[in-house]
Design an enzyme around this catalytic site. Sequence first.
Site, mmCIF file in Angstrom:
data_model
loop_
_atom_site.group_PDB
_atom_site.id
_atom_site.type_symbol
_atom_site.label_atom_id
_atom_site.label_comp_id
_atom_site.label_asym_id
_atom_site.label_seq_id
_atom_site.Cartn_x
_atom_site.Cartn_y
_atom_site.Cartn_z
ATOM 1 N N CYS A 258 -20.837 -1.813 -11.985
ATOM 2 C CA CYS A 258 -21.279 -1.863 -13.386
ATOM 3 C C CYS A 258 -22.576 -1.107 -13.649
ATOM 4 O O CYS A 258 -22.564 -0.070 -14.312
ATOM 5 C CB CYS A 258 -21.422 -3.319 -13.823
ATOM 6 S SG CYS A 258 -19.856 -4.203 -13.759
HETATM 7 N N1 LIG Z 1 -16.701 -6.294 -11.138
HETATM 8 C C1 LIG Z 1 -17.442 -6.775 -12.101
HETATM 9 O O1 LIG Z 1 -18.398 -7.524 -11.840
HETATM 10 C C2 LIG Z 1 -17.175 -6.470 -13.558
HETATM 11 C C3 LIG Z 1 -17.758 -7.289 -14.534
HETATM 12 C C4 LIG Z 1 -17.496 -7.031 -15.863
HETATM 13 C C5 LIG Z 1 -16.703 -5.944 -16.211
HETATM 14 N N2 LIG Z 1 -16.173 -5.145 -15.253
HETATM 15 C C6 LIG Z 1 -15.336 -4.031 -15.683
HETATM 16 O O2 LIG Z 1 -13.969 -4.403 -15.545
HETATM 17 C C7 LIG Z 1 -13.172 -3.279 -15.159
HETATM 18 C C8 LIG Z 1 -12.455 -3.555 -13.860
HETATM 19 O O3 LIG Z 1 -13.418 -3.774 -12.845
HETATM 20 P P1 LIG Z 1 -13.077 -4.511 -11.467
HETATM 21 O O4 LIG Z 1 -14.381 -4.743 -10.800
HETATM 22 O O5 LIG Z 1 -12.156 -5.661 -11.707
HETATM 23 O O6 LIG Z 1 -12.278 -3.336 -10.713
HETATM 24 P P2 LIG Z 1 -11.371 -3.485 -9.394
HETATM 25 O O7 LIG Z 1 -11.359 -2.148 -8.756
HETATM 26 O O8 LIG Z 1 -11.795 -4.675 -8.606
HETATM 27 O O9 LIG Z 1 -9.922 -3.786 -9.959
HETATM 28 C C9 LIG Z 1 -9.193 -2.902 -10.718
HETATM 29 C C10 LIG Z 1 -7.726 -2.957 -10.272
HETATM 30 O O10 LIG Z 1 -6.975 -2.095 -11.118
HETATM 31 C C11 LIG Z 1 -5.952 -1.501 -10.331
HETATM 32 N N3 LIG Z 1 -5.461 -0.298 -11.027
HETATM 33 C C12 LIG Z 1 -6.042 0.922 -11.110
HETATM 34 N N4 LIG Z 1 -5.292 1.748 -11.883
HETATM 35 C C13 LIG Z 1 -4.225 1.019 -12.287
HETATM 36 C C14 LIG Z 1 -3.113 1.300 -13.105
HETATM 37 N N5 LIG Z 1 -2.935 2.516 -13.680
HETATM 38 N N6 LIG Z 1 -2.168 0.342 -13.282
HETATM 39 C C15 LIG Z 1 -2.330 -0.890 -12.715
HETATM 40 N N7 LIG Z 1 -3.379 -1.220 -11.934
HETATM 41 C C16 LIG Z 1 -4.321 -0.276 -11.734
HETATM 42 C C17 LIG Z 1 -6.623 -1.233 -8.997
HETATM 43 O O11 LIG Z 1 -5.656 -1.110 -7.958
HETATM 44 C C18 LIG Z 1 -7.501 -2.478 -8.842
HETATM 45 O O12 LIG Z 1 -6.854 -3.508 -8.127
HETATM 46 C C19 LIG Z 1 -14.146 -2.101 -15.107
HETATM 47 O O13 LIG Z 1 -14.162 -1.454 -16.345
HETATM 48 C C20 LIG Z 1 -15.479 -2.767 -14.874
HETATM 49 O O14 LIG Z 1 -16.553 -1.981 -15.334
HETATM 50 C C21 LIG Z 1 -16.369 -5.400 -13.932
#
Ligand SMILES: NC(=O)c1ccc[n+]([C@@H]2O[C@H](COP(=O)([O-])OP(=O)(O)OC[C@H]3O[C@@H](n4cnc5c(N)ncnc54)[C@H](O)[C@@H]3O)[C@@H](O)[C@H]2O)c1
Length: 416
Positions: A258
């Site tokens: 983030c």
């Molecule tokens: N990790 C955090 O603390 C956090 C907190 C708030 C917001 N976010 C936001 O949330 C979003 C996701 O973050 P995250 O940390 O969960 O990411 P992550 O990488 O842990 O998970 C994302 C998942 O999406 C999958 N993916 C990618 N492309 C895909 C597609 N086309 N179809 C289906 N699945 C697909 C990946 O395989 C992965 O498992 C980002 O925008 C991030 O900025 C993250």
Amino acid sequence: MITVGVIGLGYVGLPLAVAFAQAGCEVVGVDLDQRKVEAVNAGQSYIEDVSSATLGQLSERIHASSRYAPLAKVDAVLICVPTPLTPNREPDLGPLMDSVRALAEVLQSDQLVVLESTTFPGTTRERVAPLLEESGLAAGRDFHLAFSAERVDPGRTDFTLHNTPKVIGGLTPACAQRAEALYALVCDELVPVSSPEAAELTKLLENIFRSVNIALVNELAMLTDRMGIDIWEVIEAAATKPYGFMRFEPGPGMGGHCLPVDPFYLSWRAREFDIATEFIELAGKVNQQMPYHCVAKAQRALNNAGLAVKGARVALLGVSYKPGVGDIRVSPALKILSLLRDLGADVSYHDPHVPLLSDFALSSRPLEEAVADADLVIIVTAHPDVDHDLVARRARLLLDLRGVTRSSGAPNVVRL
Ligand SMILES: NC(=O)c1ccc[n+]([C@@H]2O[C@H](COP(=O)([O-])OP(=O)(O)OC[C@H]3O[C@@H](n4cnc5c(N)ncnc54)[C@H](O)[C@@H]3O)[C@@H](O)[C@H]2O)c1
């Protein structure tokens, strides 16, 4: 029964899927990563905030797939895919656009689609809606569309999805109402705003606020280092002011998915409006300097002990980007590790949450062994399950980048 689809079963998507399943919904999870799909279906969690026991108990209600077809049957779809930067530090909407394109092929009228991924203002209306409309259905008329960013802080137990207010911006008032009705199932407090753009910018403001304030104390830490003032003592004293001050702490730099990434989504977008977001750029620059500053401190500490970095045995404690989790994405520890290796140090590490660092061909060593063997121990991330007082007593030389050994007073301890 309400059915909910979750695209992207990562740090954000899996806890959301679990929350809706616990609220009695049937959940369809979609992820391109076949290992995650298999793990979810086998009740095996890979995220700290979700236990395998919890996932196992919900196995009747959560079904994962690598195909989008099952999403045709759900009432609402939540998109939680990554929103990274390109190597040139521009927004990479590739994963988001791929997922929206695939969703458009199975989209049904009356479905609700909510984007949860962090992104710049305008993404939901200008990028997501037109792609979904290639289905032949119109956003706001045939299907509902909203933005509501996840605010999860992985590893945190006092504030979870349930008691963290959820900000929601709908494309139309009806879209907002549909999204609010859905999130009311899992969130105690909803915060409706007037548009997806307002909701998108709210999330970015929250992250930019942290990034800028962390940069401010990091800059002061570099100054106090030269001035011979203890930054931790100053922060401690300033934090006694009952109003108008919020405590932020210096550290080895920002990590995770983030803070090092999201602010640049806004600076990129701002350029279209002839605005250079200088606070964002400056904060990024200062925070990126921190691993270099920390390595210079390590070099000085070794020098004062009559040792060169080249050939010195250095043990890093905590290589994930924050305490209590195993996430190593953009972790400053990795930067510190490679800078020390470039200088010829023999680097090892201990991290109870990160058994392997395959890119560096390293595995976590037992704590006592790593500390006993090292010329210099560096606390990079202070995990709660590591006894840092013991480390301070046992280490020959200790560089504490997190201020956790302040009470030790031992002469072998150097702090940021
Ligand atoms: N990790 C955090 O603390 C956090 C907190 C708030 C917001 N976010 C936001 O949330 C979003 C996701 O973050 P995250 O940390 O969960 O990411 P992550 O990488 O842990 O998970 C994302 C998942 O999406 C999958 N993916 C990618 N492309 C895909 C597609 N086309 N179809 C289906 N699945 C697909 C990946 O395989 C992965 O498992 C980002 O925008 C991030 O900025 C993250």
